[in-house]
Design a protein around this motif. Structure first.
Motif, PDB file in Angstrom:
ATOM      1  N   VAL A 226     -18.052  -3.536   3.194  1.00  0.00           N
ATOM      2  CA  VAL A 226     -17.797  -2.227   2.592  1.00  0.00           C
ATOM      3  C   VAL A 226     -17.877  -1.221   3.729  1.00  0.00           C
ATOM      4  CG1 VAL A 226     -18.825  -0.411   1.183  1.00  0.00           C
ATOM      5  CG2 VAL A 226     -18.508  -2.681   0.219  1.00  0.00           C
ATOM      6  N   VAL A 242     -13.117  -2.060   0.785  1.00  0.00           N
ATOM      7  CA  VAL A 242     -13.934  -3.109   0.179  1.00  0.00           C
ATOM      8  C   VAL A 242     -13.159  -4.413   0.329  1.00  0.00           C
ATOM      9  CG1 VAL A 242     -15.081  -3.975  -1.886  1.00  0.00           C
ATOM     10  CG2 VAL A 242     -14.884  -1.503  -1.533  1.00  0.00           C
ATOM     11  N   LEU A 258     -21.386  -3.057  -2.489  1.00  0.00           N
ATOM     12  CA  LEU A 258     -21.192  -1.718  -3.038  1.00  0.00           C
ATOM     13  C   LEU A 258     -22.522  -1.093  -3.414  1.00  0.00           C
ATOM     14  CD1 LEU A 258     -17.998  -2.273  -5.206  1.00  0.00           C
ATOM     15  CD2 LEU A 258     -18.222  -0.613  -3.344  1.00  0.00           C
TER      16      LEU A 258
END
Length: 310
Positions: A226, A242, A258
């Protein structure tokens, strides 16, 4: 070079090519447009400078600035690789024909570059832009969604799946992250971005936040990342990329990374995070399961181009 500039709707306007030094002025124009359309400013001068400095962009040929009689920037256009363009008109000059003139210029530039197709993104709420694109033969082909994750309390972070370790992004991770994200995006993107182009919009941005960008490893191989941006003065964090390697999906790695980034932003005082996804990735449902919601949408429009005029 005059034939390379657009035919403007009024002799009062003047145009010239942009330079990297114009990034701040272009950003001011874009920010004014965003404020009028969205009620907030989301872009930053860092990203504008990255667009102007992308490999393959020749500002003398691929950009044009339009100034009003007072010397203020009224509009601009940018073409990258002959495939995609951006046209912005200052709110005070909307409805005067500048958008159409700049779009004509972008198409002519793309044809001279040998492109057979040109695309541009428009906010779905920007009725004037959507009508202009459709009137010129552009058709929608991808929907994009800006997703948000509200953080009234510190997000919980799950433990890693077996065999996976997680740490913040470090110097030296750049090429592995490029390989990982481009491999992951190969399933839907039309071309792979070379490292130099990719880096200009990720790890080389001044707003790139390594400490808020967790990466996952299986042994010594990066399998998830990420990449986050921390824009000064913003009240939200932003997730730029991502990616999880295909053979490691459905193990909870994306959720873990995340949440790790969200928690980092929360501890920095942010109370929300945003990211974009689009219909070609098929990832919207996954993000919604992770608790993100749609804030707004935009559409990518494309148009086949005829040959350049002699």
């Amino acid at each position: 070079m005059a034939d390379l500039f657009p035919t403007l709707p009024s002799a009062a306007y003047r145009c010239r090519a942009a330079t990297v030094a114009d990034a701040a002025a272009v950003h001011e124009l874009v920010a004014a447009r965003e404020l009028a359309l969205l009620g907030t400013v989301e872009s930053d001068a860092d990203r504008t400078a990255a667009d102007l400095g992308l490999p393959g962009v020749d500002p003398a040929l691929d950009t044009v600035l339009v100034h009003d009689p007072a010397g203020r920037l009224a509009g601009w256009a940018w073409v990258h690789g002959g495939r995609r363009c951006r046209v912005d008109v200052h709110p005070e000059h909307v409805g005067r024909g500048l958008g159409g003139a700049l779009l004509d210029w972008a198409e002519a530039r793309a044809r001279r570059a040998g492109s057979e197709r040109l695309s541009q993104t428009a906010e779905d709420s920007d009725v004037a832009a959507v009508e202009l694109l459709r009137s010129r033969g552009y058709q929608p082909f991808v929907t994009q969604w800006l997703l948000e994750f509200a953080m009234p309390a510190e997000p919980e972070v799950p433990g890693p799946p077996p065999g996976i370790t997680v740490r913040p992004f470090r110097p030296g991770d750049e090429h592995a992250a490029h390989q990982l994200t481009e491999d992951a995006f190969d399933e839907w993107q039309t071309r792979r971005k070379p490292y130099e182009e990719w880096a200009r919009h990720t790890v080389e941005l001044e707003t790139f936040a390594p400490a808020l960008s967790p990466v996952a490893f299986a042994g010594d191989r990066m399998v998830g990342a990420v990449l986050a941006l921390d824009v000064p003065g913003a009240d939200e964090g932003y997730i730029e990329r991502v990616a999880v390697r295909k053979d490691q999906r459905n193990r909870g790695i994306a959720r873990l990374l995340l949440r790790e980034s969200f928690r980092g932003f929360y501890r920095e005082g942010r109370r929300g995070c945003t990211l974009w996804t689009h219909s070609a990735t098929g990832a919207l449902a996954m993000y919604q399961r992770l608790g993100l919601t749609v804030r707004r949408s935009s559409t990518v429009y494309g148009k086949p181009l005829g040959p350049a005029q002699p």
